[in-house]
Structures are given as structure tokens and as C-alpha cells.
Design an enzyme around this catalytic site. Structure first.
Site, PDB file in Angstrom:
ATOM      1  N   VAL A   1      50.145  35.871  -7.342  1.00 51.22           N
ATOM      2  CA  VAL A   1      49.990  36.349  -8.707  1.00 51.22           C
ATOM      3  C   VAL A   1      51.148  37.270  -9.096  1.00 51.22           C
ATOM      4  O   VAL A   1      51.510  37.372 -10.259  1.00 51.22           O
ATOM      5  CB  VAL A   1      48.614  37.025  -8.913  1.00 51.22           C
ATOM      6  CG1 VAL A   1      48.546  38.342  -8.174  1.00 51.22           C
ATOM      7  CG2 VAL A   1      48.299  37.206 -10.373  1.00 51.22           C
TER       8      VAL A   1
ATOM      9  N   ASN B   1      53.573  26.586   1.402  1.00 49.44           N
ATOM     10  CA  ASN B   1      52.394  26.981   0.666  1.00 49.44           C
ATOM     11  C   ASN B   1      52.562  26.508  -0.782  1.00 49.44           C
ATOM     12  O   ASN B   1      53.533  26.866  -1.445  1.00 49.44           O
ATOM     13  CB  ASN B   1      52.242  28.491   0.748  1.00 49.44           C
ATOM     14  CG  ASN B   1      50.947  28.984   0.146  1.00 49.44           C
ATOM     15  OD1 ASN B   1      50.287  28.273  -0.611  1.00 49.44           O
ATOM     16  ND2 ASN B   1      50.583  30.193   0.477  1.00 49.44           N
TER      17      ASN B   1
ATOM     18  N   ARG C   1      48.986  44.749 -14.366  1.00 52.63           N
ATOM     19  CA  ARG C   1      47.975  43.755 -14.707  1.00 52.63           C
ATOM     20  C   ARG C   1      47.108  44.345 -15.812  1.00 52.63           C
ATOM     21  O   ARG C   1      46.414  45.329 -15.602  1.00 52.63           O
ATOM     22  CB  ARG C   1      47.146  43.405 -13.477  1.00 52.63           C
ATOM     23  CG  ARG C   1      47.972  42.705 -12.391  1.00 52.63           C
ATOM     24  CD  ARG C   1      47.215  42.567 -11.086  1.00 52.63           C
ATOM     25  NE  ARG C   1      45.929  41.919 -11.230  1.00 52.63           N
ATOM     26  CZ  ARG C   1      45.711  40.603 -11.158  1.00 52.63           C
ATOM     27  NH1 ARG C   1      46.714  39.789 -10.937  1.00 52.63           N
ATOM     28  NH2 ARG C   1      44.502  40.112 -11.281  1.00 52.63           N
TER      29      ARG C   1
ATOM     30  N   ARG D   1      50.763  27.293  -3.326  1.00 54.77           N
ATOM     31  CA  ARG D   1      50.269  28.243  -4.323  1.00 54.77           C
ATOM     32  C   ARG D   1      51.260  29.379  -4.501  1.00 54.77           C
ATOM     33  O   ARG D   1      51.896  29.815  -3.557  1.00 54.77           O
ATOM     34  CB  ARG D   1      48.920  28.814  -3.901  1.00 54.77           C
ATOM     35  CG  ARG D   1      47.830  27.750  -3.900  1.00 54.77           C
ATOM     36  CD  ARG D   1      46.569  28.314  -3.363  1.00 54.77           C
ATOM     37  NE  ARG D   1      46.789  28.564  -1.935  1.00 54.77           N
ATOM     38  CZ  ARG D   1      45.947  29.186  -1.152  1.00 54.77           C
ATOM     39  NH1 ARG D   1      44.827  29.634  -1.614  1.00 54.77           N
ATOM     40  NH2 ARG D   1      46.224  29.376   0.114  1.00 54.77           N
TER      41      ARG D   1
END
Length: 159
Positions: free
Chosen positions: A6, A1, A49, A3
């Protein structure tokens, strides 16, 4: 993968690996520089976050950053492009920073996170910092007595 997730800074903190550097190396044609059995995980890490949002209503809070001071110190990481004077536009995702802390234990990690949240200054827009401060002070959260529906109850959204 190709990517990254996050949350990859959490993995980087407890593995002491630079996943982004490894990804770039592989994209350039180099083989992986380590094997799965070479990876050792140690400690506990938590990511907050930080969004430009009202911490109670989650309404976006675009605007100009008037003050900015990121927390620092041992095992405190801030991934952000913020600076005093920059503008948060209303057109994109409201994520403005990721605060990641590590501790040898969950309790040490939570104490370090509490200090980092107290030190974090972002003026000019509302942020989710006060929400994170409330979350990590809740006895159920501190005791690890939560599940995937806990936040709904904490916020009074559960019917």
C-alpha cells in the site's frame, strides 16, 4: 510477489519509477525493464493515509462528500477516487485517499506536507487530516525522536 504494498507511492516518489506500470508489463510477459543497480533513490517522501474517521476517536465517519479539493503542486501526489457528491459507505475500509509528498530533505518534505494538509478540503465527513496535522507539528516527530511505540504515547494510550 504479484501484489503491491500500500505504501508503493512512497517508493515511486523517491525512485521516480512507475511500479504499477512495471508490474503490468511483467504480468503481460515482458521482462523487467531495469536492474536493481539502475534504481537510484533521491530525497525523502512521507505518506499520510487519509481515512473517513473521527481524528480523535477513530470511529468511522461514513457519509456524503459535500466539498472536495485536493492539494497539488510540486512533488505532491494524491491517490483517491473522491469527488464532491460521492458517498463513503460504512461497509468497507475507511481509507479514502493517500497523500504523498516528497522533498529533497526530510525538513523540506515536512514543510510541503504541512502545506498540503492545510490545503486539503474534504467536507461532509470527518477525516484524519487534523490528526496528521497535529502529528507532524509535534516536536518529537519533527526531531525524529520516535519509535514504534511513539504514537501510543502521543495519543495517550500508553499505560
Amino acid at each position: 510477489n504479484t501484489r503491491l504494498q500500500v505504501e508503493h507511492p512512497v517508493t515511486e516518489m523517491i525512485s521516480d519509477l512507475d511500479i504499477v506500470r512495471e508490474q503490468i508489463r511483467v504480468a503481460a510477459g515482458s521482462p523487467l525493464s531495469l536492474r536493481q543497480e539502475d534504481i537510484a533513490l533521491a530525497g525523502h517522501a512521507i505518506e499520510c493515509r487519509i481515512n473517513a474517521e473521527d481524528p480523535d476517536t477513530f470511529a468511522p465517519s461514513p457519509g456524503r462528500i459535500t466539498d472536495y479539493h485536493a492539494p497539488g503542486g510540486l512533488d505532491v501526489r494524491v491517490d483517491s477516487a473522491l469527488y464532491s457528491g460521492c458517498t463513503i459507505p460504512p461497509f468497507y475500509d475507511s481509507l479514502i485517499a493517500k497523500l504523498v509528498v516528497k522533498g529533497r530533505t526530510r525538513n523540506e518534505c515536512l514543510m510541503r506536507l504541512r502545506r498540503a494538509l492545510e490545503e486539503y478540503v474534504i467536507g461532509g465527513v470527518k477525516t484524519t487530516i487534523p490528526l496528521h496535522t497535529r502529528l507532524i507539528a509535534d516536536p518529537d516527530f519533527l526531531n525524529g525522536d520516535y519509535d514504534i511505540h511513539w504514537l501510543e504515547g502521543f495519543l495517550g494510550l500508553r499505560k
